[in-house]
Design an enzyme around this catalytic site. Structure first.
Site, PDB file in Angstrom:
ATOM      1  N   GLY A   1       0.474   4.334  -7.228  1.00 36.74           N
ATOM      2  CA  GLY A   1      -0.337   3.422  -8.037  1.00 36.74           C
ATOM      3  C   GLY A   1       0.109   1.981  -7.869  1.00 36.74           C
TER       4      GLY A   1
ATOM      5  N   GLY B   1      -2.427  -3.649   0.568  1.00 36.16           N
ATOM      6  CA  GLY B   1      -1.802  -2.763   1.550  1.00 36.16           C
ATOM      7  C   GLY B   1      -2.332  -1.327   1.394  1.00 36.16           C
ATOM      8  N   HIS B   2      -2.376  -0.850   0.148  1.00 31.71           N
ATOM      9  CA  HIS B   2      -2.906   0.499  -0.103  1.00 31.71           C
ATOM     10  C   HIS B   2      -4.373   0.584   0.311  1.00 31.71           C
ATOM     11  CE1 HIS B   2       0.298   0.399  -3.375  1.00 31.71           C
ATOM     12  NE2 HIS B   2       0.633   1.473  -2.686  1.00 31.71           N
TER      13      HIS B   2
ATOM     14  N   GLY C   1       2.093   3.784   4.878  1.00 29.67           N
ATOM     15  CA  GLY C   1       2.249   2.428   5.404  1.00 29.67           C
ATOM     16  C   GLY C   1       3.512   2.295   6.237  1.00 29.67           C
TER      17      GLY C   1
ATOM     18  N   SER D   1       4.155  -3.277  -4.190  1.00 29.89           N
ATOM     19  CA  SER D   1       3.953  -3.280  -5.642  1.00 29.89           C
ATOM     20  C   SER D   1       5.099  -4.011  -6.332  1.00 29.89           C
ATOM     21  CB  SER D   1       3.877  -1.850  -6.173  1.00 29.89           C
ATOM     22  OG  SER D   1       2.909  -1.133  -5.456  1.00 29.89           O
ATOM     23  N   ARG D   2       6.288  -3.984  -5.721  1.00 34.79           N
ATOM     24  CA  ARG D   2       7.463  -4.592  -6.363  1.00 34.79           C
ATOM     25  C   ARG D   2       7.484  -6.122  -6.227  1.00 34.79           C
ATOM     26  NH1 ARG D   2      10.126   0.542  -4.541  1.00 34.79           N
ATOM     27  NH2 ARG D   2      10.758   1.630  -6.440  1.00 34.79           N
TER      28      ARG D   2
END
Ligand code: PAF
Length: 286
Positions: free
Chosen positions: A35, A40-41, A151, A190-191
């Site tokens: 999530g 990128g996702h 990825g 995400s980070r």
């Protein structure tokens, strides 16, 4: 806005969807995620859609791949926002199980990959790849897709997944999606959202310093010297620590001291408590 994709939370509902789709002659692709989706996702969904009819996205923040003191509790969980982003893609189904569905009481099997996990992230985060290999095995068995995509930003993770899929002859094609970068070249993650404005500015230097190493090594510089220069430059740029800058064989991830043909440089540098991963190909002209 398009309609939100359907969400299922159980293995039974996932399998019903997959079986019904197969009965109609459709092929299935799986995009495993935790999530907090970013571009990128979304690029992974675009990529897998070129190979299969129906992309399924899984969302599961996997507790077993986080070590003690890592960010499992605080990892961003934004399902509604994720679904809104997925509504703009080809995603046909979202599989979002809870921890009990994934690890029911009494669960006691771990998939542990040898060799390739014994260095780099495997050393920096003991147990991490056991957690990844176990949950990805479960996801592949639960969904039984024709293809799954990961990825290349997590380059070692992709190599570990390819390894156990080959070793266990899991009938699935594993695809790698290229790293998607922000406008300053920082690899999408995400980070990245954890960083302050100042930290984010420093973070943008990581890819620049890595690209310099790639050019130096490709031009014939000593690998050891280039690794040390990149480490020193990262620290001088404001990173608090550099876990590793390592030039490795692109398939085995064994350290390389002389680059004759192709290699890969992998790095992790830390800023404001965030571990930023990046990697780049090194191609030596013949
Ligand atoms: O790369 C990730 O987001 C995770 O490691 C994965 C592959 C979804 C397994 O939890």
């Amino acid at each position: 806005m398009n309609e939100l994709p359907r969400v299922v939370r159980t293995i039974t509902a996932l399998r019903q969807f997959v079986q019904a789709s197969r009965a109609e002659g459709k092929t299935i692709g799986l995009v495993p995620t935790m999530g907090a989706l970013h571009h990128g996702h979304l690029s992974l969904i675009t990529e897998i859609s070129k190979h299969v009819d129906l992309p399924i996205v899984s969302i599961f923040v996997n507790p077993t791949q986080f070590g003690e003191g890592e960010d499992f509790e605080t990892y961003p969980r934004e399902e509604q926002a994720d679904l809104e982003k997925l509504a703009e893609t080809d995603t046909v189904l979202v599989y979002a199980p809870d921890a009990r569905e994934m690890y029911p009481p009494g669960d006691s099997t771990t998939v542990s990959v040898g060799g390739i996990t014994g260095r780099l992230e495997g050393t920096a985060r003991p147990g991490h790849f056991d957690g990844v290999a176990t949950v990805v095995s479960k996801l592949l068995l639960q969904c039984q897709p024709d293809a799954a995509i990961f990825g290349e930003k997590d380059y070692q993770q992709l190599a570990v997944i390819r390894q156990f899929v080959r070793d266990l002859t899991v009938p699935v094609d594993i695809l790698g999606g290229p790293i998607i970068r922000e406008t300053d070249g920082l690899a999408a993650s995400s980070r990245n959202a954890y960083l302050s404005e100042a930290g984010r500015k420093v973070a943008g230097q990581l890819n620049v310093i890595l690209a310099r190493l790639v050019a130096e090594v490709a031009a014939g510089s000593s690998v050891k010297h280039a690794e040390q220069t990149a480490t020193d430059t990262l620290l001088a740029a404001g990173f608090h620590a550099v876990d590793y800058v390592a030039v490795v064989d692109p398939a085995t991830l064994e350290p390389v001291t002389v680059v004759n043909r192709s290699a890969r440089v992998l790095t992790v540098a830390r800023i404001e408590g965030v571990r930023l991963l990046d990697n780049m190909a090194i191609e030596v002209p013949r």
